[in-house]
Design an enzyme around this catalytic site. Sequence first.
Site: not given
Length: 192
Positions: A112, A180, A157, A90, A139
């Site tokens: 929000h 670290r 991840a 946005d 990920s």
Amino acid sequence: MDAEERIARGLLYTETDAAPLQHRRRADLLHEYNMTAPGEVARRTELLGRILGSVGKRPVIASPLQAAYGSNVHIGDDFYGNTNVTFVDDVEIRIGSGVMIAPNVTLTTTGHPVHPDLRYDFNRFSAPIVVEDKVWIGSNAVVLPGVTIGYGSVIGAGSVVSRDVPPMVVAVGVPCRPLRAITDADLRERQA
């Protein structure tokens, strides 16, 4: 105060407030991009140039790519985004050069209000995200509004990045915290 000024100042704004900005959304182009074959490199690069606010040299983004607008995302040279990268843009997301983003990562500039009475008409706030050069985001990580990730850092991840991350650190967790420093000793790890 108009919607663009409210948004730029990080104030709450509604879906109705944001309606005049709909022309910045690139939904049809995103759909077209996601329907191209991975081997159509020139076509995919051309589409990225039309979807994103700016694109450096040699971008690679695996499909599907998702974005709220697309036009508020700026990426540097040698960017790699794996499958299911999502930009809730946005406001601006600025990504440097040599950045790698693993599968299922979300960068969201928008949140929000906590109190339900303030969430009428999809009321929200937005703050820019900055990812500096040579960052690697693992990920399933989520980067929240207003965050800057410093040069060369690695985000583990599954991390939720709710605060700035300094340069040259490995940061992990929920919430994400530096674990670290990245040092010259890391140059000897995982060598062929």
